[in-house]
Structure formats: structure tokens, C-alpha cells
Design an enzyme around this catalytic site. Sequence first.
Site, PDB file in Angstrom:
ATOM      1  N   HIS A 174      -2.110   2.520   8.558  1.00  0.00           N
ATOM      2  CA  HIS A 174      -3.216   2.180   9.456  1.00  0.00           C
ATOM      3  C   HIS A 174      -2.743   1.706  10.831  1.00  0.00           C
ATOM      4  CE1 HIS A 174      -5.925   2.447   6.059  1.00  0.00           C
ATOM      5  NE2 HIS A 174      -5.312   1.480   5.415  1.00  0.00           N
ATOM      6  N   HIS A 209      -9.779   4.792   3.952  1.00  0.00           N
ATOM      7  CA  HIS A 209      -8.922   5.432   2.955  1.00  0.00           C
ATOM      8  C   HIS A 209      -9.599   6.676   2.400  1.00  0.00           C
ATOM      9  CE1 HIS A 209      -8.365   1.017   2.858  1.00  0.00           C
ATOM     10  NE2 HIS A 209      -7.090   1.352   2.972  1.00  0.00           N
TER      11      HIS A 209
END
Lengths: 333, 333
Positions: free
Chosen positions: B56, B218
Site C-alpha cells: 500500500h 485489497h
Amino acid sequence: MKKFLNDPVNFVDEMLEGIYRAHPDVTYTADDKRCMVTSRPKTGKVGIATGGGSGHLPLFLGYVGDGMLDGAAVGGVFQSPSSEQMYQVTKAIDQGAGVLYIYGNYSGDIINFDMAAELADLDGIQVKQCVGNDDVASSKVGEEHKRRGVAGIYFVYKTAGAAAAEGLSLDEVHRLAEKARLRTRTMGVALSSCVVPEIGHATFSIGEDEMEIGMGIHGEPGISRKTLGTADAVIDEMMERIFAEQDYKSGDEVAVLMNGLGGTPLEELYILFRRVAQLLEGRGVKAKHVWVGEFATSMEMAGASVSILHLDAELDRLVAAPANTPFFKHFSA
Amino acid sequence: MKKFLNDPVNFVDEMLEGIYRAHPDVTYTADDKRCMVTSRPKTGKVGIATGGGSGHLPLFLGYVGDGMLDGAAVGGVFQSPSSEQMYQVTKAIDQGAGVLYIYGNYSGDIINFDMAAELADLDGIQVKQCVGNDDVASSKVGEEHKRRGVAGIYFVYKTAGAAAAEGLSLDEVHRLAEKARLRTRTMGVALSSCVVPEIGHATFSIGEDEMEIGMGIHGEPGISRKTLGTADAVIDEMMERIFAEQDYKSGDEVAVLMNGLGGTPLEELYILFRRVAQLLEGRGVKAKHVWVGEFATSMEMAGASVSILHLDAELDRLVAAPANTPFFKHFSA
């Protein structure tokens, strides 16, 4: 074409409206949003201007601000701005100390910047130029004048911007910009194409397991297309070309720009940088200043480039000086 | 899978090696590169820690530095770090004033941070927690405790980091972090999947002309999948959800985070932000602080999110305070 846009015809102008709404630190001149100037001009300093096609953010607009550039003119996606736009930026940023143009080695930009310089000269504004040509892949040694300007122009902006902020003369700022230019080398690799909004499909096709070493940031042909190797092998090949061009000795210091072309995650840029750092260390060369991220992109193109600036004492000082622009901020150490 | 990597098993560790080689401002504790701490600890202040899965960037590691976080533990791609790693970070950053955990609302992270807090308690280190749940799409009003934490956690880091830098107590830093959390709302949209390196193929498939509103970072299911609309229509739909959640009055001020998920060019983020700014202006709400770029990504996922923090006087002060981390720098106005 999977893009967030409204009418593709308005891509650049809507992008510009977003930038001005987000960043009060920049504004525009001549009632033309494509003519960006800083909102915080510093009295009496040399003005620094750049320009080129849209589609490369944070290049070119992103570096207008304290310690970097005073103005930038942009055209449509991958299209040069006009000489009139460059001239308007020049007039707006001149403080009587002259203006330095820093831009990439593309024929459209050269013609238009030359004409803008002539117009400025008629107004008594002294203009000097520095034309970035850091892309090692775009021609061989001895024909450097044919090389394209790519991400390494960042080092020229940073050097010249800091020199102008110090209050140096146009001659001195130009000398330092030229030194940074001559000591910067870049190699790039592309994994996928970008899509120009008004065209609506990929600029070029490339196989699912292929890469192209040396591809330009508008999709200009590179030097080899082959199966994508490991991250380490890709960097080894790119750095070999860069090392061949400058005489690096143990103890030398460099600045590194590990640049993503748009679609490549930051995680992968760090994996690539890891190998760059290993190779430099193997030669006893110190990576004194390092930037990793997106500095000159081709919209959603997947790929990366590595730029190396061979430092000396004055480049070291200028590259490390503070800067504060909408897209690029740097605190001095 | 078109990625720059060596053995996918080493993706995270090689990325970390790259980060530490690039940024001497951060280091690690417990001989474990996944336990990042600042190299410039400030004596006596409340420590701020975060953690979560890799993949991320610049979340989570990227915010360790002056005015933001003191430490971060990361796991494999999209995997929680262990309680032991979080505990080691906690021990390393505690200065006797206690530690605040700020992380996203995911079950693995909650279990591990809770356990780390218990271990720290045995050492006499006081720990408080703030669990980000800004993703409006992930459950309805009244069930906010089920909501995922996404990019809006940036505002909680910024607020708490600035409060800790001011020397406020753990109770005060916690109160302010909670206030920022409760006043932040995020909506996202995905256009393409990311590829987890060790899996080697897309996490989900999505049609060539489709978008998914509300998809998690995700790849968790969103609230609607449909044909990609115009940039303005996408933002209108996202902002309608955000406006419905907080009582915005004319004259109110907000901070905006226009975040790219990885594969979306900066140009498009500005086109999206333009519409956000228009909608805020239409309600008489001032976008006082604006950030546009990549702040919480899913590697190469194309898409974007918009986070809105409803400001009051103290949030305004803290969000605008200076910060200097490897990935995020902010000069005070």
C-alpha cells in the site's frame, strides 16, 4: 480506454482547473491556464521557465515553486506549447535579472522556445537556454545532441532553481544548469503503453512478457525489446550503459532519481533502487541524495527510469537545497 | 504478471532494503527490517505507531518521520505484521509518555495490535488505540464499527502526529486522533485489479468498460459494479455518499485527500479533484487543505478514492502543521 475523464478534448484544461483549485501556490498569466507562474514571486532573482507537452505529471507544472521554477507552459498531451505561451510566461516571471529556459530536446519545443526567446529579446529580457538531453538510449556517445530529454531534467531544475534562489546571476545559473545537464545520465525501460485520451487506444503494443529498454517517454523506440528479466538483471543492463558514460571513481558521490513512468508501483521502484544502490556501492560510489517515486511520467505507462547525477561540491550544495512546490518538497538536511 | 521483481518470495524484504538504502531518516529495531522506526526520535513525546500489510505504499511505512509517526510494522503483501513485531516497535519508540496505535479496521491487525498492547502493558508502557474505519462503502450508517480503514487514515496520522509533536499528553493525542477519525469519510472506486506477487495473477477480474464503486484496497467487494461513467458522474456518486454522512453547512471547512490507488495517472486525479472542488463550492464548503496524489495504494490497481475531513479549529491547526518523512513532506503555510 479505462480512464477517469469527461470529454477527452477537455482532458488538459480540466486537469489544469483541478491543479489551480488544489494549489493556490500557483496561478497563471495572460488569462491562459496553460501559462503557469508561481503565486509567490521573489523580487530580483533570475527567472526559471520550462515547458512541454502535458501527460508527464509532475513534469512540467509540478516544479513551479520556491527553490525550483518560476513558470511553465504546457501544451496538449505530448504536444509542445506555443511560442506565444512561452513568451507570456517569460514576460510574467522576468524580474529584470533575465530568464533561463530549461526544457527537453524535442524539435517542437526547441522551435517554440527559440521564438519565445526572440520575442523576449525585443522586450529587453535576456534569455539563456539549457536543453536537457539525458537519455543515454536515444543516441550513441559523440552524438549527444540527438539525445532526448527525460526524467534527469529534474536535476537541472533543482540545480538551477537553487542557484537562482541564492541570487546568482543569469550567467552563473546557466553555467550551473549546464553542469548539471552534462553530468546527468538516464536509462529507462517500459513494460506497457500509455493511452493518449484523444486517441483512445494504446500508443504501441508490447507482449505480455516483454519489456523495451530505452523507450522514450512518448513511446519512442528503445534499443532492445526482449523478455522481461528479473529486476536485478534489468537494472544491471541499464546501469552498465550509464557507468560506461562517466568516469566514476571510488569515493565519488552521486544523486539518484529512481523514477516511475506511471503504472509501476512504488514497491517495485524500491526493489529496482535496491539494485542501483548495490551496484554503486560495488564501485565505491556514494548515493548521497536519493529520490524514489514519480517525477516524469507517461500517464499510465508501466516502467521506470534511473537518472544519475555525478556530484561535485557545488552540485551537492544546490541539489540538497530546500524546495517547496505543489508536487515536490524538500527540506534541507 | 508484469512486475519488476526477483523471486516473488523476496518482494517485501527487497522493497524494505531499497527503502532503508534510500532513506537514512528511517531505521529498524529488533534486527527486523519489518519493524521501522524513525532515526530522529524526539525526547519525551507520545509515540505514534501504525502497521498493516505491505503493498500500500506510501502507507504505512511512508509516514514515519518528523510530525507524523514514530514507527510502523509491516507484514507480507496484504498480511498483518505479527504482535511481536508491533510490540518491538512499541518498545523502541516509547519515551515514557505512552504510545498511540493508529491502524485500519481489519481483524488480523486488531488481534495483533491488541496482543502487542498487552505485552507493552506488562513492560509498563501505556498504549491507547485508534482504529481507522473511514470507508463509507463498507457498511451502512449505524454499523460504522464494521467499516474498513482506507486512505482517510492519513488524516488521523497527520492530526495525531502533529499533536504529539506539540508535546500533548497521550490522552490528548488520543482524543484528537479520535476526533479526526470520526470526522473523516472516504469513498473509493476501482477500475482494475492489482497482482499479489506471490500469487502472480489478478486478484479479481473486471470488464474492460466497468468500474466498481466502493471496492476495498485489497479487492474487497464494493457496493456497485457498472459501466464506467464520466469522471464527473463518478465523483458525483461518491460525494453524494460522503455528503449524506456529515452535516456540512455553508461556511464549513474541510481537508481533501484525492488519492490514487496506484495505476491511475496524476492527471486523472486532478480531473476528479476538479469535480470534488466544484461540489464543495456548490455547498459553500471551503476545501482549505488539499492533497492530490498517491497516499494509500493497492500496488498497480487503477482507481481512486476521495477522503474528506470535516475541519474544526484544532483539526485545522494540526493538519496544516509541518511534517518531514521520506514519503510525505509538508511546509507549514
